[in-house]
Design an enzyme around this catalytic site. Sequence first.
Site, mmCIF file in Angstrom:
data_model
loop_
_atom_site.group_PDB
_atom_site.id
_atom_site.type_symbol
_atom_site.label_atom_id
_atom_site.label_comp_id
_atom_site.label_asym_id
_atom_site.label_seq_id
_atom_site.Cartn_x
_atom_site.Cartn_y
_atom_site.Cartn_z
ATOM 1 N N LYS A 22 -9.398 4.347 -7.812
ATOM 2 C CA LYS A 22 -8.861 4.139 -6.468
ATOM 3 C C LYS A 22 -8.815 5.504 -5.792
ATOM 4 O O LYS A 22 -8.198 6.439 -6.322
ATOM 5 C CB LYS A 22 -7.466 3.518 -6.535
ATOM 6 C CG LYS A 22 -6.853 3.187 -5.167
ATOM 7 C CD LYS A 22 -5.542 2.407 -5.329
ATOM 8 C CE LYS A 22 -5.021 1.928 -3.976
ATOM 9 N NZ LYS A 22 -4.488 3.015 -3.134
ATOM 10 N N HIS A 50 -8.959 3.597 -0.172
ATOM 11 C CA HIS A 50 -7.934 3.654 0.880
ATOM 12 C C HIS A 50 -8.543 4.497 1.997
ATOM 13 O O HIS A 50 -8.843 5.672 1.792
ATOM 14 C CB HIS A 50 -6.642 4.298 0.358
ATOM 15 C CG HIS A 50 -5.561 4.349 1.398
ATOM 16 N ND1 HIS A 50 -4.523 3.449 1.430
ATOM 17 C CD2 HIS A 50 -5.379 5.168 2.456
ATOM 18 C CE1 HIS A 50 -3.740 3.731 2.469
ATOM 19 N NE2 HIS A 50 -4.248 4.766 3.102
ATOM 20 N N CYS A 96 -3.371 9.069 -4.930
ATOM 21 C CA CYS A 96 -1.961 9.332 -4.618
ATOM 22 C C CYS A 96 -1.825 10.684 -3.909
ATOM 23 O O CYS A 96 -2.221 11.716 -4.461
ATOM 24 C CB CYS A 96 -1.116 9.335 -5.889
ATOM 25 S SG CYS A 96 0.625 9.727 -5.572
ATOM 26 N N MET A 139 2.099 -0.265 -6.901
ATOM 27 C CA MET A 139 3.193 0.256 -6.065
ATOM 28 C C MET A 139 4.308 0.780 -6.955
ATOM 29 O O MET A 139 4.832 0.040 -7.793
ATOM 30 C CB MET A 139 3.744 -0.844 -5.144
ATOM 31 C CG MET A 139 2.784 -1.278 -4.063
ATOM 32 S SD MET A 139 3.476 -2.602 -3.047
ATOM 33 C CE MET A 139 3.116 -4.056 -4.046
ATOM 34 N N VAL A 140 4.649 2.037 -6.778
ATOM 35 C CA VAL A 140 5.724 2.651 -7.553
ATOM 36 C C VAL A 140 6.973 1.777 -7.441
ATOM 37 O O VAL A 140 7.372 1.397 -6.337
ATOM 38 C CB VAL A 140 6.024 4.070 -7.026
ATOM 39 C CG1 VAL A 140 7.219 4.682 -7.756
ATOM 40 C CG2 VAL A 140 4.810 4.963 -7.166
ATOM 41 N N ASN A 185 -8.662 -0.990 1.236
ATOM 42 C CA ASN A 185 -7.210 -0.859 1.166
ATOM 43 C C ASN A 185 -6.717 -0.048 2.358
ATOM 44 O O ASN A 185 -7.365 0.910 2.769
ATOM 45 C CB ASN A 185 -6.844 -0.163 -0.163
ATOM 46 C CG ASN A 185 -5.372 0.178 -0.299
ATOM 47 O OD1 ASN A 185 -5.036 1.322 -0.609
ATOM 48 N ND2 ASN A 185 -4.494 -0.764 -0.087
ATOM 49 N N ALA A 202 -0.589 -3.647 -0.203
ATOM 50 C CA ALA A 202 0.651 -3.105 -0.762
ATOM 51 C C ALA A 202 1.834 -3.611 0.055
ATOM 52 O O ALA A 202 2.405 -4.658 -0.235
ATOM 53 C CB ALA A 202 0.592 -1.578 -0.794
ATOM 54 N N ARG A 203 2.179 -2.892 1.124
ATOM 55 C CA ARG A 203 3.398 -3.226 1.882
ATOM 56 C C ARG A 203 3.361 -4.627 2.499
ATOM 57 O O ARG A 203 4.389 -5.273 2.639
ATOM 58 C CB ARG A 203 3.639 -2.173 2.965
ATOM 59 C CG ARG A 203 4.248 -0.892 2.404
ATOM 60 C CD ARG A 203 4.324 0.198 3.444
ATOM 61 N NE ARG A 203 2.997 0.530 3.961
ATOM 62 C CZ ARG A 203 2.759 1.483 4.849
ATOM 63 N NH1 ARG A 203 3.761 2.193 5.329
ATOM 64 N NH2 ARG A 203 1.532 1.747 5.259
ATOM 65 N N GLN A 218 -2.864 0.914 -13.962
ATOM 66 C CA GLN A 218 -3.303 2.144 -13.299
ATOM 67 C C GLN A 218 -2.685 3.371 -13.967
ATOM 68 O O GLN A 218 -1.476 3.430 -14.180
ATOM 69 C CB GLN A 218 -2.946 2.163 -11.817
ATOM 70 C CG GLN A 218 -3.636 3.358 -11.137
ATOM 71 C CD GLN A 218 -3.248 3.566 -9.702
ATOM 72 O OE1 GLN A 218 -2.097 3.871 -9.403
ATOM 73 N NE2 GLN A 218 -4.205 3.414 -8.799
#
Length: 315
Positions: A156, A184, A114, A32-33, A214, A238-239, A85
């Site tokens: 990913k 994802h 991304c 996660m950025v 994901n 992630a979130r 990553q």
Amino acid sequence: MIGDIRETRECQLKDPMDLFHSGQVVKICAPMVRYSKLAFRTLVRKYSCDLCYTPMIVAADFVRSAKARDSEFTTNKGDHPLIVQFAAKEAQVLCDAARIICPFADGIDLNCGCPQRWAISEGYGACLINKPELVKDMVRHVRSQIDNPKFSISIKIRIHEDLKRTVDLCQKAEAAGVSWITVHGRSIEERHQPVHYDAIKIIKQSMSIPVVANGDIKTLKDAENVHHLTEADGIMVARGLLANPAMFAGYEETPFQCIQDWVDIALEHGTPFTCFHHHLMYMMERITSKQEKKVFNVLSSTSAVLDYLNDHYGV
């Protein structure tokens, strides 16, 4: 990075593949950025997270600049197993980055998912799902140039609307020596649409290496449901972990002990205020009233946050 270099040389590097052979679903903290940095990785590891990723790092910058290496990557001996990553579009640049990171991490992951415009315009991220030969070439190069057979190389990805193309990409990556693939379950264009868990299941059934699911996993119950739907070997979140770093340990919402742990870890690591505060805003989202949020979210110093937590929650 190599900020903790003396300590990292003593770290016990691990074989991430052992997790996938354990018979348990592997619980993974996503790249996660800004957020999946050392302090947060330290926190989620306390609460049953098995494997952590760094935020995405642009491989070319990492190779070219010692300053980029020091600012983008920090680790310590407890930060394992760890996957770094990278965003890359050239095989040798990815190899060079992998060689630099190899003594300090357990594997690298190539970002092929991304969807941000800047990444795609630079030739990084999700545009790579349309370049299977390039992905295969990058994986093969890293495999041939890294001596450590336990060092993992994963990718990913997002999915194509025509799933046959995604399966083809995955099979080419597998043939090139990729360790596992994280999917994802959305296309490049999709943002908040439902995740295509059925697509992840088809990909899983087409592969003989591990597949990680994901997308939109917010609770441990969600993780169990997605595992059931997809038969995936791992679940990446992630979130959901931002909102509740104790999620994998079975907590429905962030426990106060986890908030206390975050404060202790963040202060110990010298976490910048904005990052420290943002994590708390995420963690307290479900457990604070609108009025409390209005006050807490505009606090502007570490001392003000600490006073607030002490006064309101005894943290």
